[in-house]
Write a protein that holds these residues in place. Structure first.
Motif, PDB file in Angstrom:
ATOM      1  N   LYS A 109     -18.314  13.584  -5.666  1.00 21.32           N
ATOM      2  CA  LYS A 109     -18.230  12.305  -4.968  1.00 21.32           C
ATOM      3  C   LYS A 109     -19.622  11.712  -4.752  1.00 21.32           C
ATOM      4  N   PRO A 110     -19.813  10.432  -5.054  1.00 24.61           N
ATOM      5  CA  PRO A 110     -21.088   9.788  -4.743  1.00 24.61           C
ATOM      6  C   PRO A 110     -21.395   9.890  -3.252  1.00 24.61           C
ATOM      7  N   LEU A 111     -22.681   9.887  -2.930  1.00 26.63           N
ATOM      8  CA  LEU A 111     -23.131   9.989  -1.544  1.00 26.63           C
ATOM      9  C   LEU A 111     -23.561   8.627  -1.025  1.00 26.63           C
ATOM     10  N   VAL A 112     -23.182   8.333   0.201  1.00 25.67           N
ATOM     11  CA  VAL A 112     -23.598   7.099   0.865  1.00 25.67           C
ATOM     12  C   VAL A 112     -24.334   7.483   2.141  1.00 25.67           C
ATOM     13  N   TYR A 113     -25.615   7.142   2.211  1.00 24.86           N
ATOM     14  CA  TYR A 113     -26.410   7.388   3.412  1.00 24.86           C
ATOM     15  C   TYR A 113     -26.507   6.083   4.193  1.00 24.86           C
ATOM     16  N   THR A 114     -26.304   6.178   5.505  1.00 25.35           N
ATOM     17  CA  THR A 114     -26.286   4.971   6.308  1.00 25.35           C
ATOM     18  C   THR A 114     -26.751   5.267   7.722  1.00 25.35           C
ATOM     19  N   LEU A 122     -33.112  11.933   4.565  1.00 23.32           N
ATOM     20  CA  LEU A 122     -32.293  11.789   3.350  1.00 23.32           C
ATOM     21  C   LEU A 122     -32.716  12.805   2.295  1.00 23.32           C
ATOM     22  N   LEU A 123     -34.017  12.934   2.079  1.00 21.32           N
ATOM     23  CA  LEU A 123     -34.502  13.888   1.071  1.00 21.32           C
ATOM     24  C   LEU A 123     -34.224  15.328   1.487  1.00 21.32           C
ATOM     25  N   ASP A 124     -34.324  15.608   2.778  1.00 18.72           N
ATOM     26  CA  ASP A 124     -33.995  16.953   3.255  1.00 18.72           C
ATOM     27  C   ASP A 124     -32.542  17.289   2.934  1.00 18.72           C
ATOM     28  N   ASP A 125     -31.655  16.338   3.147  1.00 19.95           N
ATOM     29  CA  ASP A 125     -30.243  16.579   2.879  1.00 19.95           C
ATOM     30  C   ASP A 125     -29.985  16.777   1.387  1.00 19.95           C
ATOM     31  N   LEU A 126     -30.647  15.983   0.553  1.00 17.33           N
ATOM     32  CA  LEU A 126     -30.482  16.154  -0.895  1.00 17.33           C
ATOM     33  C   LEU A 126     -31.036  17.500  -1.341  1.00 17.33           C
ATOM     34  N   GLY A 127     -32.138  17.934  -0.728  1.00 18.09           N
ATOM     35  CA  GLY A 127     -32.694  19.239  -1.060  1.00 18.09           C
ATOM     36  C   GLY A 127     -31.717  20.357  -0.753  1.00 18.09           C
ATOM     37  N   LYS A 128     -31.032  20.250   0.375  1.00 20.40           N
ATOM     38  CA  LYS A 128     -30.033  21.252   0.743  1.00 20.40           C
ATOM     39  C   LYS A 128     -28.872  21.278  -0.247  1.00 20.40           C
ATOM     40  N   ARG A 129     -28.653  20.168  -0.928  1.00 19.70           N
ATOM     41  CA  ARG A 129     -27.573  20.078  -1.912  1.00 19.70           C
ATOM     42  C   ARG A 129     -28.026  20.555  -3.297  1.00 19.70           C
ATOM     43  N   GLY A 130     -29.257  21.008  -3.404  1.00 18.72           N
ATOM     44  CA  GLY A 130     -29.750  21.535  -4.670  1.00 18.72           C
ATOM     45  C   GLY A 130     -30.323  20.503  -5.618  1.00 18.72           C
TER      46      GLY A 130
END
Length: 234
Positions: A107-112, A142-150
């Protein structure tokens, strides 16, 4: 987890615009440059654009090359990248093509923001994963969250507010800057970045790591320097 390596990718006119004000989409790049961007996408794990770009261009955000898609699959990766968008206001439609085409990576991610999440409500639940960021360091979170997602490498393709945000926060590791032989000259047309307080101010110089001529487009690649201020006579 480490943050992704962030590559900003943009095509601009000679006078620094990324689009004009005519309803029909303006293509600044040429075929060879489009292919270069496709290769950069293939080397990345996720692609990010702003909601304004979603509304204006409604892109699918996929790899054009079947060979590159097949190579990713052979390497154990999804054929296409994880799609990411950012909306502070929550003004994004569930019908956008990025939510429905080539979503092999999930699923695409939406940050808000909190306000944006309230406006979105459950309207995107079927097509996207929503993450509300309350941290004042929005882009870092946002980058921290993407990092956690690999996500190891993120390609950012705009628009103006997004590029400005990453550059002002000092979070861009590389800039791929394609210059097209056009003059836009329209006062209300969008530019590459908005006025902002960039790290180091107007005296900071980036490091040019490559310059490539692709027919009538020149692609410049820059990275930040640790110390880049210049003095008179240097």
């Amino acid at each position: 987890m480490p943050r992704p390596y962030v590559v900003l990718s943009v095509a601009v006119s000679l006078d620094g615009y990324i689009d004009d004000t005519i309803p029909e989409r303006l293509y600044l790049s040429n075929d060879r440059d489009f292919d270069g961007v496709d290769q950069l996408r293939a080397e990345s794990d996720a692609i990010l654009i702003g909601a304004e770009t979603v509304r204006r261009d409604d892109p699918r955000l996929w790899l054009r090359s079947e060979e590159r898609r097949n190579s990713r699959v052979a390497a154990g990766k999804p054929a296409n990248l994880l799609k990411v968008t950012v909306t502070r206001t929550g003004d994004i439609a569930p019908s956008a093509r990025m939510f429905h085409h080539h979503v092999e990576a999930g699923k695409p991610l939406v940050y808000t923001t909190t306000e944006g999440a309230e406006k979105i409500g459950d309207s995107l639940d079927a097509v996207a994963e929503i993450t509300s960021i309350t941290d004042p360091d929005f882009w870092g979170a946002l980058l921290d969250d993407l990092g956690k997602r690999g996500i190891a490498q993120l390609i950012v393709e705009g628009g103006t507010h997004i590029h400005t945000g990453f550059l002002e926060a000092g979070l861009a590791d590389e800039l791929r800057y394609a210059v097209a032989p056009l003059l836009i000259g329209q006062r209300d047309a969008p530019r590459f970045v908005n006025p902002a307080e960039f790290p180091g101010g107007s005296r900071r110089r980036l490091e040019l790591v490559d310059a490539t001529v692709l027919d009538d487009v020149v692609v410049l690649r820059y990275r930040p320097k640790k110390s880049s201020a210049t003095t008179a006579g240097s």
